[in-house]
Design a protein around this motif. Structure first.
Motif, PDB file in Angstrom:
ATOM      1  N   THR A 249      63.344 -15.378 -21.892  1.00 17.33           N
ATOM      2  CA  THR A 249      62.743 -14.124 -21.463  1.00 17.33           C
ATOM      3  C   THR A 249      62.143 -13.439 -22.679  1.00 17.33           C
ATOM      4  N   VAL A 275      58.538 -10.123 -19.253  1.00 16.65           N
ATOM      5  CA  VAL A 275      58.515  -8.679 -18.981  1.00 16.65           C
ATOM      6  C   VAL A 275      57.319  -8.063 -19.708  1.00 16.65           C
ATOM      7  N   VAL A 300      58.575  -9.164 -14.409  1.00 14.69           N
ATOM      8  CA  VAL A 300      58.799  -7.713 -14.370  1.00 14.69           C
ATOM      9  C   VAL A 300      57.619  -7.031 -15.051  1.00 14.69           C
ATOM     10  N   TYR A 339      60.572  -1.781 -22.479  1.00 11.49           N
ATOM     11  CA  TYR A 339      61.550  -2.647 -21.839  1.00 11.49           C
ATOM     12  C   TYR A 339      62.496  -1.831 -20.958  1.00 11.49           C
TER      13      TYR A 339
END
Length: 360
Positions: A249, A275, A300, A339
């Motif tokens: 990730t 993300v 995301v 984030y």
């Protein structure tokens, strides 16, 4: 510890944790034009912290052993607020980002006290799990070779990595691994803290590498992918990993590189979770069809992202689904280009629910 020092410790701990939560509130919601409003919403939590820190020098009893770490954490938080206030006054958004970089340094200084101060222990758990007394008790006697550690030179050094292994680790079970890639101007030492609460709460090992160059290898020779493989193998040799739950990730450039590296046919990772990442449909078109088929990918993105517009994520989801990937998409209406730490736990639950055979 006399009553005065005990009271002052409680006051200082409360002020410090409250100020850290305020920094997290700002960081999670930061869209540069909204900074004045965000600062107004949190008030001035640093004032109570500054007053509580002033009394540290008077401690003489057992609490003195806590002083250095509380002072280091508190000073980092105050520096962060000073930069944020200056950013509001000057309109210089870069000062806001510099201020927010103080938060993980404060967390790093504070974390060792989680073993001795129950409020700090609870603070480093996800909010929904802070009432779980059994979970809190699992941190009382840490197993060997657990907690926060660093490898590959000084913390945050190019090519090195920071690591968290839950204090209740046991080799009697396998553990999911998260390899979390920082954004373009970050490093693994600071990005680790985006995942620590979730990893403590759910039981996962987290490695946060630092890119070999100024950012991840998005152009030119790829020195980062071999380094990520080396890091994974190094961790696997020492701790017992779940081969069906190896997650790559990352945020921003790190998220983009999780696509670039994670879609390689030889990638050892079983799941991807980019993300706030950039994406071009060519990534899906050029990827190995067997690698993409049924590959779990959790995307995301923020609707307010000012660096990589949200349409880029929507395009990624469509292209990846068309190529056969198993895609989960979470679009966050109040998220800009930052984030969302609350997503770490959600991604871990997604990872837990979707084990798959290790590549190769």
């Amino acid at each position: 510890m006399d009553d005065r020092e005990l009271d002052e410790l409680a006051t200082l701990t409360g002020a410090l944790l409250g100020a850290l939560e305020a920094l997290a509130f700002i960081g999670r919601r930061l869209n540069p034009p909204d900074l004045p409003d965000l600062m107004g919403r949190v008030g001035r939590p640093e004032d109570a912290l500054r007053e509580a820190l002033r009394k540290l020098s008077d401690w003489q009893g057992p609490a003195i052993v806590l002083r250095a770490q509380l002072d280091e954490a508190g000073s980092a938080v105050l520096s962060g607020f000073d930069e944020l206030r200056a950013a509001v006054e000057t309109g210089d958004a870069l000062r806001a980002f510099r201020g927010l970089r103080q938060a993980p340094l404060a967390l790093e200084a504070l974390y060792p006290l989680a073993a001795v101060l129950p409020p700090v222990n609870r603070f480093f758990l996800e909010p929904a799990m802070r009432g779980d007394a059994a979970l809190q008790g699992r941190f009382g006697t840490p197993a060997a070779h657990t907690g926060v550690m660093h490898a590959g030179g000084e913390p945050g050094a190019r090519g090195g990595f920071s690591l968290y292994v839950p204090e209740y680790y046991t080799p009697e079970r396998t553990w999911p691994l998260v390899v979390a890639l920082h954004g373009g101007s970050g490093n693994g030492r600071t990005f680790l803290w985006s995942w620590l609460r979730a990893a403590r709460s759910h039981g996962a090992i987290v490695a946060a590498p630092t890119a070999m160059g100024q950012t991840w290898a998005l152009s030119g020779p790829d020195l980062d992918t071999p380094n990520l493989t080396r890091i994974l193998l190094e961790i696997d040799a020492r701790w017992r990993l779940d081969p069906g739950r190896l997650l790559l990730t990352g945020l921003s450039d790190g998220g983009t590189f999780s696509y670039v590296s994670g879609l390689e046919p030889a990638s050892p990772f079983t799941h991807l979770a980019p993300v706030a990442a950039a994406f071009h449909p060519m990534l899906a078109q050029m990827a190995d069809a067997d690698r993409l088929r049924s590959l779990p990918i959790h995307v995301v993105h923020g609707a307010l992202d000012w660096m990589f517009p949200v349409d880029m994520a929507r395009s990624a989801v469509g292209a990846l689904k068309s190529a056969g990937a198993e895609v989960a998409y979470r679009e966050m209406g109040d998220l800009a280009h930052t984030y969302p730490t609350e997503m770490s736990g959600e991604i871990l639950r997604w990872l837990e629910a979707r084990p798959r055979p290790a590549p190769g």
